[in-house]
Design an enzyme around this catalytic site. Sequence first.
Site, PDB file in Angstrom:
ATOM      1  N   ASN A 121      -1.598   1.955   5.782  1.00  0.00           N
ATOM      2  CA  ASN A 121      -0.765   0.888   5.259  1.00  0.00           C
ATOM      3  C   ASN A 121      -0.426   0.007   6.447  1.00  0.00           C
ATOM      4  OD1 ASN A 121       1.297  -0.680   4.213  1.00  0.00           O
ATOM      5  ND2 ASN A 121       2.774   0.992   4.112  1.00  0.00           N
ATOM      6  N   GLY A 122      -0.809  -1.247   6.380  1.00  0.00           N
ATOM      7  CA  GLY A 122      -0.550  -2.144   7.507  1.00  0.00           C
ATOM      8  C   GLY A 122      -1.773  -2.995   7.786  1.00  0.00           C
ATOM      9  N   HIS A 177      16.032 -37.582  -8.591  1.00  0.00           N
ATOM     10  CA  HIS A 177      15.369 -37.927  -7.330  1.00  0.00           C
ATOM     11  C   HIS A 177      13.889 -37.546  -7.359  1.00  0.00           C
ATOM     12  CE1 HIS A 177      19.179 -39.067  -5.623  1.00  0.00           C
ATOM     13  NE2 HIS A 177      19.689 -37.913  -6.032  1.00  0.00           N
ATOM     14  N   ARG A 222       3.719  -0.611  -4.842  1.00  0.00           N
ATOM     15  CA  ARG A 222       3.425  -1.103  -3.484  1.00  0.00           C
ATOM     16  C   ARG A 222       2.032  -1.717  -3.384  1.00  0.00           C
ATOM     17  NH1 ARG A 222       6.973   1.285   0.178  1.00  0.00           N
ATOM     18  NH2 ARG A 222       5.579   0.704   1.849  1.00  0.00           N
ATOM     19  N   GLU A 250      16.530 -18.386  -8.420  1.00  0.00           N
ATOM     20  CA  GLU A 250      16.192 -17.005  -8.762  1.00  0.00           C
ATOM     21  C   GLU A 250      15.583 -16.928 -10.170  1.00  0.00           C
ATOM     22  OE1 GLU A 250      15.679 -14.434  -7.283  1.00  0.00           O
ATOM     23  OE2 GLU A 250      15.884 -12.790  -8.687  1.00  0.00           O
ATOM     24  N   LYS A 306       5.751  -4.420  -4.377  1.00  0.00           N
ATOM     25  CA  LYS A 306       7.210  -4.313  -4.281  1.00  0.00           C
ATOM     26  C   LYS A 306       7.718  -4.426  -2.840  1.00  0.00           C
ATOM     27  CE  LYS A 306      11.248  -3.473  -6.093  1.00  0.00           C
ATOM     28  NZ  LYS A 306      11.851  -4.632  -6.762  1.00  0.00           N
ATOM     29  N   TRP A 362      -2.984  -2.561  -1.677  1.00  0.00           N
ATOM     30  CA  TRP A 362      -2.747  -3.989  -1.859  1.00  0.00           C
ATOM     31  C   TRP A 362      -3.655  -4.648  -0.841  1.00  0.00           C
ATOM     32  CZ3 TRP A 362      -1.058  -8.248   0.949  1.00  0.00           C
ATOM     33  CH2 TRP A 362      -0.659  -9.362   0.192  1.00  0.00           C
ATOM     34  N   CYS A 391       0.852  -1.184   0.000  1.00  0.00           N
ATOM     35  CA  CYS A 391       0.000   0.000   0.000  1.00  0.00           C
ATOM     36  C   CYS A 391       0.895   1.243   0.000  1.00  0.00           C
ATOM     37  CB  CYS A 391      -0.938   0.101   1.183  1.00  0.00           C
ATOM     38  SG  CYS A 391      -2.104  -1.253   1.294  1.00  0.00           S
ATOM     39  N   LYS A 449      11.830 -15.506 -11.046  1.00  0.00           N
ATOM     40  CA  LYS A 449      11.567 -14.438 -12.021  1.00  0.00           C
ATOM     41  C   LYS A 449      10.518 -14.890 -13.022  1.00  0.00           C
ATOM     42  CE  LYS A 449      12.860 -11.848 -10.372  1.00  0.00           C
ATOM     43  NZ  LYS A 449      13.590 -11.721  -9.147  1.00  0.00           N
ATOM     44  N   GLU A 491       6.883 -15.306 -11.309  1.00  0.00           N
ATOM     45  CA  GLU A 491       6.209 -14.124 -10.768  1.00  0.00           C
ATOM     46  C   GLU A 491       5.727 -13.158 -11.848  1.00  0.00           C
ATOM     47  OE1 GLU A 491       8.528 -11.555  -8.179  1.00  0.00           O
ATOM     48  OE2 GLU A 491      10.328 -11.982  -9.319  1.00  0.00           O
TER      49      GLU A 491
HETATM   50  C1  F6R Z   1      11.143 -11.108  -6.313  1.00  0.00           C
HETATM   51  C2  F6R Z   1      11.007 -10.052  -5.320  1.00  0.00           C
HETATM   52  C3  F6R Z   1      10.713 -10.446  -3.913  1.00  0.00           C
HETATM   53  C4  F6R Z   1      11.622  -9.656  -2.959  1.00  0.00           C
HETATM   54  C5  F6R Z   1      11.226  -9.942  -1.503  1.00  0.00           C
HETATM   55  C6  F6R Z   1      12.148  -9.245  -0.522  1.00  0.00           C
HETATM   56  O1  F6R Z   1      11.412 -10.578  -7.563  1.00  0.00           O
HETATM   57  O2  F6R Z   1      11.105  -8.907  -5.608  1.00  0.00           O
HETATM   58  O3  F6R Z   1      10.856 -11.808  -3.720  1.00  0.00           O
HETATM   59  O4  F6R Z   1      12.944 -10.027  -3.208  1.00  0.00           O
HETATM   60  O5  F6R Z   1       9.916  -9.522  -1.287  1.00  0.00           O
HETATM   61  O6  F6R Z   1      12.130  -7.865  -0.708  1.00  0.00           O
HETATM   62  P1  F6R Z   1      13.230  -6.939  -0.060  1.00  0.00           P
HETATM   63  O7  F6R Z   1      14.517  -7.242  -0.722  1.00  0.00           O
HETATM   64  O8  F6R Z   1      12.757  -5.542  -0.338  1.00  0.00           O
HETATM   65  O9  F6R Z   1      13.286  -7.256   1.398  1.00  0.00           O
END
Ligand code: F6R
Length: 618
Positions: free
Chosen positions: A101-102, A514, A27, A491, A613, A75, A2, A495, A498
Amino acid sequence: MCGIVGYVGTREATPILLEGLKKLEDRGYDSAGIALINGGDAIELRKKSGRLDNLRRHLVNDPARGACGISHTRWATHGPPTDENAHPHTDQSGLLARVHNGVIENYQPLRDGMLARGHTFKSQTDTEVLAHLIGECYEAEAGAGTPETRLIAAVRKALGQITGAYGIAVMHLDAPGFLVGARLGSPLVVGLGKNENFLASDVTAIISHTSRAIYLNDHDLVYLTASDFNIENIEGGTAAYEVSQVEFTAEAAELGDYPHFMLKEIFEQPVSIENAFRGRLSDEEASAKLGGLNLSPSELRDIDRIVLCGCGTAFHAAMVGEYLIETLARIPTEVEISSEFRYRNLPLDKNTLVFTISQSGETIDTLAALREARRKGHRVLGLVNSVGSTIARESDGGVYLHAGPEIGVAATKSFTSQVTTLALLALLLGRMRHLSLAEGRTILEEIRALPDKVRQILTLSDHIKRIAECYLDCPGMLYLGRQFNYPTALEGALKMKEISYIYASGHASAELKHGIIALVSETCPSVFIAPKDTLLEKNISNIEEVKARKGPVIAITTEGCTEMERIADHVIYIPPTLECLSPLLAVIPLQLLSYHFAVAKGCDVDKPRNLAKSVTVE
Ligand code: F6R
């Protein structure tokens, strides 16, 4: 999660609030709304479900005017993303508006109590409950002081009754030109302008208006007019704060000529990696200089165990960090998902160093892990990108990534900056232990060469796009790598899933037989990260196993390793580097593969569904 923007000044607030919300859309983007006070007898409230553009269009037909307002991009936590559940929410009188926000954990008993007292609610949100509660406290203050002092007292009293996390902004029609904000667990920044002041969840929302910011601490309460501000403790005591100068410019948070922030951020990596090591390499000592750790050489020598905590991409970077530190410094290292660390009561002795890794510096799980470790008396360091963020401020020291703002929801440049700084940490600790001067020099040389090597890989973007386009109908993908590139596989899979919503999973290559090999089929491609290293032959055997079952293979390998052409369907070459630094190069094609795949499938790569984010709820 948010985004909040508040404005009080002399200009029309709507364009300022909308511009700020645009910057915070990463956000949350389920719904958006604004509330303004303009001297009339009602709050101007406009809110719409869906993206910010829906609200923007709505405002064209039904404009809202005023020089004092609050706004929000959501959000969803409590209640689906509808117009009614969008913030701002008003109280029972309709004269008070608030954004949040929260999460308010005890909202249900509070709501039940107010329902019994005759309140009616328009939404299913916890936020509306707190708006009503503040409104009720405001009424209880009738006759005591000015509307402004009553509002401050009401916010204080109401916040005293809730459990949960919040960053809030509140205003009341009786007190035009006056905003109240408070935070506990969710970020809130005050922006100081000339005859105008701002509140925001993140400085990116206000950076085009002012670069003077105050990052509020938990339990801070702020009140603002156009020409003044005051910060107190929520209980009314004094609060320490400092005015910071924001480092980056508004342009750094703009898209420029790129179609998406994700692509821009992928292409920024030669520079962001360089920024992560600039000024931190010592040729004389063949080591790294990380003054921000705030640890003396003897304290660094005493460390006998390291715990790295992070979530998502930061967790994957931590996994690379584990391999780096154990290989270069021979210090036993563990990686913990922050949310697990917090609740699992890991035994930690006094020479264990805890590191929290976070791009945003606001991830609540990582912040909670940091607080838990500090509560036990441990020194906790942070590896953070966002300057002034909560994790940065609450750490005992640490290293900033200096990657600049990362706006695309999928983390890209923060991963490579995190791994680069972890490599510096491993080098520093290694040079105090087993690494020779010559080994240190080789590592320095290879670190310095990384930006150009990344540039070279970026020229393969079109080649990778063509590969991605071959598999648009595939139901899922497997990512496989060994040792340093096992986390790279995780990773790459994260990517892919998501931003393109296909199932993708990362594995250690040898795990194939396995169980995972059961998924191999003609329609399920396997992406192998198989650079020319000590385990190349093993990876090649695993590729053969996949090919024997008609599984398509995309291989990422080192230039010169032409035998890969014989077995893989597609080969992406990366320049040679040290095995321990190879994830920094191998991850770039994986980022590009997921980007081009998602774009070709028509997905919104910068704002993937259900994500945000900065994850500030548990
Ligand atoms: C994946 C992604 C999330 C963040 C995770 C931690 O692309 O962006 O998995 O890596 O939410 O976020 P931070 O690094 O801001 O603590």
